[in-house]
Design a protein around this motif. Structure first.
Motif, PDB file in Angstrom:
ATOM      1  N   ASN A 180      24.764  22.049  57.184  1.00  0.00           N
ATOM      2  CA  ASN A 180      24.278  22.228  55.806  1.00  0.00           C
ATOM      3  C   ASN A 180      25.392  22.708  54.881  1.00  0.00           C
ATOM      4  O   ASN A 180      25.425  22.366  53.701  1.00  0.00           O
ATOM      5  CB  ASN A 180      23.099  23.200  55.784  1.00  0.00           C
ATOM      6  N   ARG A 181      26.347  23.460  55.417  1.00  0.00           N
ATOM      7  CA  ARG A 181      27.484  23.880  54.586  1.00  0.00           C
ATOM      8  C   ARG A 181      28.412  22.693  54.319  1.00  0.00           C
ATOM      9  O   ARG A 181      28.989  22.591  53.239  1.00  0.00           O
ATOM     10  CB  ARG A 181      28.243  25.001  55.293  1.00  0.00           C
ATOM     11  N   GLN A 182      28.544  21.810  55.292  1.00  0.00           N
ATOM     12  CA  GLN A 182      29.319  20.601  55.047  1.00  0.00           C
ATOM     13  C   GLN A 182      28.661  19.718  53.990  1.00  0.00           C
ATOM     14  O   GLN A 182      29.350  19.091  53.182  1.00  0.00           O
ATOM     15  CB  GLN A 182      29.479  19.822  56.358  1.00  0.00           C
ATOM     16  N   LEU A 183      27.329  19.673  53.994  1.00  0.00           N
ATOM     17  CA  LEU A 183      26.624  18.912  52.965  1.00  0.00           C
ATOM     18  C   LEU A 183      26.881  19.490  51.579  1.00  0.00           C
ATOM     19  O   LEU A 183      27.006  18.748  50.595  1.00  0.00           O
ATOM     20  CB  LEU A 183      25.124  18.896  53.260  1.00  0.00           C
ATOM     21  N   GLN A 184      26.966  20.806  51.489  1.00  0.00           N
ATOM     22  CA  GLN A 184      27.284  21.429  50.205  1.00  0.00           C
ATOM     23  C   GLN A 184      28.698  21.074  49.757  1.00  0.00           C
ATOM     24  O   GLN A 184      28.947  20.859  48.564  1.00  0.00           O
ATOM     25  CB  GLN A 184      27.123  22.945  50.315  1.00  0.00           C
ATOM     26  N   MET A 185      29.621  21.007  50.702  1.00  0.00           N
ATOM     27  CA  MET A 185      30.981  20.612  50.364  1.00  0.00           C
ATOM     28  C   MET A 185      31.020  19.174  49.866  1.00  0.00           C
ATOM     29  O   MET A 185      31.732  18.852  48.902  1.00  0.00           O
ATOM     30  CB  MET A 185      31.885  20.793  51.584  1.00  0.00           C
ATOM     31  N   LEU A 186      30.266  18.284  50.516  1.00  0.00           N
ATOM     32  CA  LEU A 186      30.223  16.897  50.058  1.00  0.00           C
ATOM     33  C   LEU A 186      29.528  16.775  48.706  1.00  0.00           C
ATOM     34  O   LEU A 186      29.905  15.933  47.877  1.00  0.00           O
ATOM     35  CB  LEU A 186      29.499  16.032  51.097  1.00  0.00           C
ATOM     36  N   ALA A 187      28.511  17.607  48.485  1.00  0.00           N
ATOM     37  CA  ALA A 187      27.818  17.565  47.193  1.00  0.00           C
ATOM     38  C   ALA A 187      28.753  17.927  46.057  1.00  0.00           C
ATOM     39  O   ALA A 187      28.603  17.429  44.931  1.00  0.00           O
ATOM     40  CB  ALA A 187      26.615  18.506  47.219  1.00  0.00           C
ATOM     41  N   GLY A 188      29.737  18.780  46.341  1.00  0.00           N
ATOM     42  CA  GLY A 188      30.732  19.092  45.314  1.00  0.00           C
ATOM     43  C   GLY A 188      31.560  17.889  44.924  1.00  0.00           C
ATOM     44  O   GLY A 188      32.134  17.846  43.827  1.00  0.00           O
ATOM     45  N   GLN A 189      31.645  16.878  45.815  1.00  0.00           N
ATOM     46  CA  GLN A 189      32.356  15.641  45.525  1.00  0.00           C
ATOM     47  C   GLN A 189      31.410  14.562  44.986  1.00  0.00           C
ATOM     48  O   GLN A 189      31.825  13.408  44.795  1.00  0.00           O
ATOM     49  CB  GLN A 189      33.025  15.122  46.804  1.00  0.00           C
ATOM     50  N   GLY A 190      30.146  14.942  44.772  1.00  0.00           N
ATOM     51  CA  GLY A 190      29.175  13.983  44.249  1.00  0.00           C
ATOM     52  C   GLY A 190      28.450  13.186  45.301  1.00  0.00           C
ATOM     53  O   GLY A 190      27.690  12.266  44.974  1.00  0.00           O
ATOM     54  N   VAL A 191      28.652  13.494  46.587  1.00  0.00           N
ATOM     55  CA  VAL A 191      27.977  12.782  47.678  1.00  0.00           C
ATOM     56  C   VAL A 191      26.799  13.639  48.127  1.00  0.00           C
ATOM     57  O   VAL A 191      26.985  14.687  48.753  1.00  0.00           O
ATOM     58  CB  VAL A 191      28.933  12.518  48.851  1.00  0.00           C
ATOM     59  N   VAL A 192      25.597  13.223  47.804  1.00  0.00           N
ATOM     60  CA  VAL A 192      24.391  13.982  48.129  1.00  0.00           C
ATOM     61  C   VAL A 192      23.683  13.287  49.289  1.00  0.00           C
ATOM     62  O   VAL A 192      23.338  12.097  49.196  1.00  0.00           O
ATOM     63  CB  VAL A 192      23.454  14.089  46.907  1.00  0.00           C
ATOM     64  N   LEU A 193      23.483  14.008  50.384  1.00  0.00           N
ATOM     65  CA  LEU A 193      22.850  13.459  51.588  1.00  0.00           C
ATOM     66  C   LEU A 193      21.631  14.295  51.954  1.00  0.00           C
ATOM     67  O   LEU A 193      21.557  15.498  51.651  1.00  0.00           O
ATOM     68  CB  LEU A 193      23.836  13.463  52.771  1.00  0.00           C
ATOM     69  N   ASP A 194      20.680  13.669  52.621  1.00  0.00           N
ATOM     70  CA  ASP A 194      19.517  14.384  53.134  1.00  0.00           C
ATOM     71  C   ASP A 194      19.940  15.292  54.280  1.00  0.00           C
ATOM     72  O   ASP A 194      20.837  14.960  55.063  1.00  0.00           O
ATOM     73  CB  ASP A 194      18.462  13.386  53.611  1.00  0.00           C
ATOM     74  N   ARG A 195      19.280  16.439  54.409  1.00  0.00           N
ATOM     75  CA  ARG A 195      19.691  17.425  55.407  1.00  0.00           C
ATOM     76  C   ARG A 195      19.516  16.915  56.831  1.00  0.00           C
ATOM     77  O   ARG A 195      20.237  17.341  57.748  1.00  0.00           O
ATOM     78  CB  ARG A 195      18.885  18.710  55.223  1.00  0.00           C
ATOM     79  N   SER A 196      18.570  16.028  57.052  1.00  0.00           N
ATOM     80  CA  SER A 196      18.324  15.531  58.412  1.00  0.00           C
ATOM     81  C   SER A 196      19.291  14.426  58.823  1.00  0.00           C
ATOM     82  O   SER A 196      19.419  14.116  60.011  1.00  0.00           O
ATOM     83  CB  SER A 196      16.887  15.019  58.530  1.00  0.00           C
ATOM     84  N   THR A 197      19.974  13.829  57.859  1.00  0.00           N
ATOM     85  CA  THR A 197      20.843  12.687  58.172  1.00  0.00           C
ATOM     86  C   THR A 197      22.006  13.062  59.086  1.00  0.00           C
ATOM     87  O   THR A 197      22.247  12.395  60.103  1.00  0.00           O
ATOM     88  CB  THR A 197      21.353  12.041  56.876  1.00  0.00           C
ATOM     89  N   PRO A 198      22.781  14.115  58.793  1.00  0.00           N
ATOM     90  CA  PRO A 198      23.899  14.449  59.692  1.00  0.00           C
ATOM     91  C   PRO A 198      23.442  14.793  61.107  1.00  0.00           C
ATOM     92  O   PRO A 198      24.169  14.539  62.071  1.00  0.00           O
ATOM     93  CB  PRO A 198      24.560  15.652  59.010  1.00  0.00           C
ATOM     94  N   SER A 199      22.246  15.368  61.244  1.00  0.00           N
ATOM     95  CA  SER A 199      21.755  15.676  62.594  1.00  0.00           C
ATOM     96  C   SER A 199      21.554  14.405  63.403  1.00  0.00           C
ATOM     97  O   SER A 199      21.886  14.356  64.603  1.00  0.00           O
ATOM     98  CB  SER A 199      20.440  16.459  62.503  1.00  0.00           C
ATOM     99  N   ARG A 200      21.015  13.364  62.773  1.00  0.00           N
ATOM    100  CA  ARG A 200      20.863  12.084  63.471  1.00  0.00           C
ATOM    101  C   ARG A 200      22.223  11.493  63.821  1.00  0.00           C
ATOM    102  O   ARG A 200      22.404  10.895  64.889  1.00  0.00           O
ATOM    103  CB  ARG A 200      20.061  11.109  62.601  1.00  0.00           C
TER     104      ARG A 200
END
Length: 529
Positions: A198-218
């Motif tokens: 989830n912290r990596q998702l926040q880092m990507l969101a800072g670059q404009g890449v917004v992903l669902d929280r369940s996606t990286p787990s899959r």
């Protein structure tokens, strides 16, 4: 017990007995509070210098002041009793400047010229007579980019059957929006450096890449599917060694449909023969299990033959006590666990007896620091000559004093623990290939503890299994001095693209791994020859 004055006995003898009982209870509670305060706020070191100040010369860790071997020899007992010669271990000072930075890093040179090359005295032209150079480490943040793959289609003008198109490059997750390199980086950040998804998702969101929280787990589950054969091969390699380490730690997982967690276990299996220059490479494998009982121990170690170095947990002792593993498994116990119990007892109630036992254990660790890196035969000889004496003193102290101590005292509990595991604690003296403690596998548990602290729990049993697979491979890469991302990205790419088949996976183990570019260069050299 009532504290009301009206309930106190009138008989002086009963009153004195009540006072003595209250004093004993008070002392016990004070010792308990002291231990809790020490555990919460005190130092975590078990060194004798931290416990006793400067009164002892022996250090309980791997490095510290040592007594010279001449003073410890039987021929010099008189001189040793008069005074010991302290020989400090030389510590290499870290050098600054150019030699402090790795030579393989890219160098970008910046030339700074003076504002004018005319002499301020006679206005003549200056010529270069030397230079001063300095280096500084520069960090370039990760670049998030999009790889756009274009595959033209070609058709024949004369017929309708001649359409052709290049195949899509293989990816770890076909049709996914991420490359294999991205998956390798996310897995490395999560399971090697303990950065939650989830912290990596926040880092990507800072670059404009917004992903669902369940996606990286899959994505991580798919990644573990690709790497499961390599994980099983690594576990088989560890179990093929005649000496291994085992330990376990809790792993909370989230119960499905419920807002709470339940505790499961990560069992760690490790091997490392580097301290005596043996053949076994450093490796650690984590196995997820529902519990830490006898059934889990037999399921994981029931087919093993050799020596297992463990703590005093009964599930391990059951393997050597009964069943088909009784004749195939020997146990070597951890001296650090025994030392810890004496240290805790001393902190709660300081006594000269505990000090003497801790100091004797310190002598053993001083010997271990001096023989690190020697061959197994040399280690065995030194241990029999120098470590057997302090271990014998510990046994004599316990046999003499244990009958005179209260069975409920912490010192008596530490002594009974040591006696119960005495044969396994002395096994390192008989075999120079064994270690004195289980620090090898406990160091491997640090990454699990760090990941558990940052992520709090695994999302499911499947998530815990994914954690075990990826953490095992990445931590083993780190133990062998590799950059975990570089190793994982190369291995995953070659497995996904089919460059490495299942029957060739052994070349992908950390100690056998050769980067793809280096492998191609070697192949080209052989073909040219």
């Amino acid at each position: 017990m009532s504290s009301s004055a009206t309930d106190l006995p009138r008989d002086p003898e009963k009153l004195a007995a009540l006072v003595r009982a209250l004093q004993a209870e008070n002392e016990q509670l004070r010792a308990l509070l002291k231990g809790v305060a020490q555990q919460a706020f005190g130092t975590r070191s078990e060194r004798s210098s931290a416990l006793f100040g400067d009164q002892g010369l022996l250090d309980l860790q791997d490095f510290g002041p040592l007594v010279a071997s001449d003073a410890a020899s039987p021929a010099n007992d008189d001189e040793a009793s008069a005074g010991s010669v302290v020989v400090p271990i030389a510590r290499a000072r870290r050098k600054r400047g150019e030699r402090a930075l790795p030579v393989h890093l890219e160098r970008i040179e910046t030339l700074i010229e003076p504002a004018s090359l005319e002499c301020s005295c006679c206005q003549g032209t200056l010529h270069r007579i030397g230079e001063d150079a300095s280096e500084a480490l520069d960090w370039v943040p990760a670049i998030v980019r999009v790889i756009r793959t274009i595959r033209p289609r070609y058709g024949c003008r004369k017929c309708h059957e001649g359409v052709t198109q290049a195949p899509m490059p293989a990816r770890a997750i076909p049709g996914s929006m991420v490359t294999t390199s991205t998956l390798a980086w996310m897995a490395t950040a999560r399971f090697a450096w303990s950065i939650p998804l989830n912290r990596q998702l926040q880092m990507l969101a800072g670059q404009g890449v917004v992903l669902d929280r369940s996606t990286p787990s899959r994505w991580m589950r798919k990644l573990s599917w690709w790497l499961r054969p390599l994980y099983q091969m690594l576990l088989a390699y560890i179990h093929s060694q005649p000496r291994i380490f085992c330990d376990e730690t809790r792993m909370p997982i989230q119960e499905k449909g419920r807002r709470r967690v339940k505790n499961t276990q990560f069992w760690a299996h490790a091997c490392d023969d580097r301290p005596w220059r043996g053949p076994a490479r450093p490796a650690v494998v984590y196995v997820h299990a529902r519990g830490r009982g006898h059934a889990e121990a037999r399921e994981q170690l029931g087919s093993y033959t050799g020596t297992i170095q463990v703590d005093g947990y009964d599930a391990y002792q059951a393997l050597a006590r009964s069943g088909p593993t009784r004749e195939r498994i020997n146990l070597a116990f951890c001296l650090a666990h025994a030392r810890r119990k004496f240290v805790d007892a001393w902190r709660k109630s300081p006594s000269p007896l505990a000090e003497r036992i801790i100091a004797a254990i310190g002598e053993v660790y001083a010997v271990e620091a001096r023989i690190k890196g020697l061959t197994a035969q040399e280690r065995q000889q030194v241990r029999q000559f120098e470590s057997s004496a302090p271990m014998a003193r510990i046994k004599a102290e316990i046999d003499e004093m244990l009958p005179h101590l209260s069975p409920k005292s912490n010192l008596a509990k530490a002594m009974r623990y040591t006696l119960a595991h005495w044969q396994g604690l002395n096994r390192f003296i008989e075999d120079g290939r064994l270690e004195v403690d289980t620090n090898t596998v406990e160091r491997g548990m640090r990454s699990i503890a760090q990941g558990r602290k940052s992520s709090l729990f695994a999302g499911s049993d499947g998530g815990a299994q994914t954690w075990a697979i990826l953490a095992s491979l990445l931590q083993t890469a780190r133990l062998n001095g590799l950059d975990p991302y570089t190793w994982l990205n190369d291995v995953l790419t070659r497995i996904v693209t089919g460059q490495v088949k299942n029957n060739e996976l052994s070349c992908m183990l950390a100690w056998n791994w050769v980067p793809a570019w280096q492998h191609e260069r070697m192949a080209q050299g052989l073909s040219a020859a």
